[in-house]
Design an enzyme around this catalytic site. Structure first.
Site, PDB file in Angstrom:
ATOM      1  N   ASN A   1      -5.652  -3.085   2.227  1.00  0.00           N
ATOM      2  CA  ASN A   1      -5.752  -4.019   3.356  1.00  0.00           C
ATOM      3  C   ASN A   1      -4.771  -5.187   3.258  1.00  0.00           C
ATOM      4  O   ASN A   1      -4.825  -6.105   4.075  1.00  0.00           O
ATOM      5  CB  ASN A   1      -7.177  -4.554   3.500  1.00  0.00           C
ATOM      6  CG  ASN A   1      -7.568  -5.542   2.413  1.00  0.00           C
ATOM      7  OD1 ASN A   1      -6.963  -5.577   1.336  1.00  0.00           O
ATOM      8  ND2 ASN A   1      -8.594  -6.344   2.664  1.00  0.00           N
ATOM      9  N   TYR A   2      -3.859  -5.165   2.281  1.00  0.00           N
ATOM     10  CA  TYR A   2      -2.891  -6.258   2.155  1.00  0.00           C
ATOM     11  C   TYR A   2      -1.720  -6.032   3.085  1.00  0.00           C
ATOM     12  O   TYR A   2      -1.117  -4.964   3.092  1.00  0.00           O
ATOM     13  CB  TYR A   2      -2.365  -6.337   0.725  1.00  0.00           C
ATOM     14  CG  TYR A   2      -3.346  -6.797  -0.315  1.00  0.00           C
ATOM     15  CD1 TYR A   2      -4.533  -7.429   0.033  1.00  0.00           C
ATOM     16  CD2 TYR A   2      -3.091  -6.594  -1.670  1.00  0.00           C
ATOM     17  CE1 TYR A   2      -5.419  -7.849  -0.940  1.00  0.00           C
ATOM     18  CE2 TYR A   2      -3.971  -7.017  -2.634  1.00  0.00           C
ATOM     19  CZ  TYR A   2      -5.136  -7.637  -2.276  1.00  0.00           C
ATOM     20  OH  TYR A   2      -6.027  -8.047  -3.236  1.00  0.00           O
ATOM     21  N   ALA A   3      -1.281  -7.022   3.871  1.00  0.00           N
ATOM     22  CA  ALA A   3      -2.008  -8.253   4.104  1.00  0.00           C
ATOM     23  C   ALA A   3      -2.296  -8.333   5.593  1.00  0.00           C
ATOM     24  O   ALA A   3      -1.515  -8.847   6.372  1.00  0.00           O
ATOM     25  CB  ALA A   3      -1.206  -9.449   3.639  1.00  0.00           C
TER      26      ALA A   3
ATOM     27  N   GLY B   1      -1.745  -2.561   4.610  1.00  0.00           N
ATOM     28  CA  GLY B   1      -1.038  -1.401   4.088  1.00  0.00           C
ATOM     29  C   GLY B   1       0.412  -1.664   3.762  1.00  0.00           C
ATOM     30  O   GLY B   1       1.075  -0.849   3.108  1.00  0.00           O
ATOM     31  N   GLN B   2       0.938  -2.819   4.198  1.00  0.00           N
ATOM     32  CA  GLN B   2       2.363  -3.104   3.979  1.00  0.00           C
ATOM     33  C   GLN B   2       2.701  -3.235   2.494  1.00  0.00           C
ATOM     34  O   GLN B   2       3.778  -2.821   2.054  1.00  0.00           O
ATOM     35  CB  GLN B   2       2.768  -4.385   4.714  1.00  0.00           C
ATOM     36  CG  GLN B   2       2.651  -4.324   6.217  1.00  0.00           C
ATOM     37  CD  GLN B   2       1.313  -4.809   6.731  1.00  0.00           C
ATOM     38  OE1 GLN B   2       0.325  -4.822   6.000  1.00  0.00           O
ATOM     39  NE2 GLN B   2       1.266  -5.235   7.980  1.00  0.00           N
TER      40      GLN B   2
END
Length: 328
Positions: free
Chosen positions: A55-57, A66-67
């Site tokens: 879940n970041y960010a 997902g990044q």
């Protein structure tokens, strides 16, 4: 780089670097070029322990995150990095839809979510196996047995190496581990909680959960860690987001109590004696702790990372450590 052994089982015991690198803002606030430079320097220094989450960010762009995993995957492929790194990620707190969050619309820890989210993380990271997979936040709407069995199945299949838990009440950690042990299943071996030199108040609520302040490594969790020698604590936000050294970064409100001033005073004394920065003293204090603690540091520049790496060469004397510990 100094090493730390984590895991207790014959198939999970691993050597990792004594300083873990958090990648939370890579791919969002920290651009890809800078992220790659930080990852390059960490690897060059002998660092092997990368931490991320599915879940970041999400809060940076109002999406689902997902990044960070994607940046790590692209960096690994561009550098030809293989199994020499130990990569940890988390699931359970990814928003189900853009514009929502983990407090109101988290994916949770059902067996289906555990499988599907871990597969998505492996794809983003470019991994056949995730070395360490955490249950990120509590999901009291899913039976604990289902979560335990869902995580254990991934280990048995070989798509995950080791299991961890973050931001859970200590009693739920123990219950989950007991359920796993009774069923002969792999259980949580690594705990990830917020932990630093300053001691927070425990009577202020934690935004991660309505069940109280469960995101910090308070006395209950530290006592549990002492009683269970096979566990390791990965300490996130050990430098309190810059509050030890930056005037523009005030301490969080849960550090507003008389003991903070006393501990800051001793921290300043030890920093002056060693010629190190307060941040380096905090990290050295954690790395040399009698409990198995691995600081998890973030960095938005190579220069910030260099300061943290300097803590690995700092050896506190017995007197300095005793004074740091005794400050109330």
């Amino acid at each position: 780089m100094r090493q730390r052994t984590i895991g207790t089982g014959p198939d999970t015991r691993r050597e990792v670097s004594a300083l873990a690198l958090g990648t939370m803002l890579m791919g969002t606030r920290t651009d890809e070029k800078t992220s790659f430079a930080i990852l390059d320097r960490y690897a060059e220094a002998g660092g092997t322990f990368l931490d991320t989450s599915n879940n970041y960010a999400f809060w940076e762009n109002g999406d689902q995150g997902g990044q960070s995993e994607e940046v790590i995957g692209r960096w690994r492929r561009s550098r030809g990095v293989g199994d020499e790194l130990f990569i940890a990620t988390k699931l359970g707190a990814r928003p189900l839809a853009p514009g929502t969050g983990y407090t109101d619309n988290a994916e949770g820890l059902s067996a289906r979510t555990v499988r599907e989210s871990s597969e998505a993380s492996r794809e983003r990271l470019g991994l056949e196996r995730i070395d360490l997979l955490y249950a990120h936040i509590e999901d009291r709407g899913t039976p604990l047995e289902e979560t335990v069995e869902g995580f254990a199945e991934l280990v048995k299949e070989g798509s995950v190496g080791m299991l961890g838990v973050s931001n859970h009440s200590v009693w739920r950690v123990e219950r989950a581990r007991a359920l796993a042990a009774a069923a002969g299943l792999p259980g949580y071996e690594v705990l990830q909680y917020q932990h630093s030199y300053l001691r927070p108040r425990t009577d202020i609520g934690d935004p991660l959960c309505r069940y109280g302040n469960i995101g910090g490594a308070g006395p209950d969790l530290l006592t549990y860690l002492e009683a269970e020698p096979g566990l390791t604590l990965v300490a996130y936000t050990p430098l309190l987001s810059g509050a030890y050294t930056r005037a523009d970064k005030p301490l969080p409100r849960d550090y507003d109590h008389p003991g903070t001033a006393a501990r800051l005073a001793v921290l300043g004394e030890v920093a002056a004696e060693t010629g190190a920065t307060p941040n380096q003293v905090v990290l050295a204090w954690q790395i040399g702790h009698e409990l198995p603690v691995i600081p998890l540091v973030g960095a938005s520049s190579v220069e910030q990372l260099e300061e943290s790496l300097g803590a690995l060469d700092l050896e506190l004397t017995e007197d300095q450590r005793a004074r740091l510990d005794a400050a109330a």
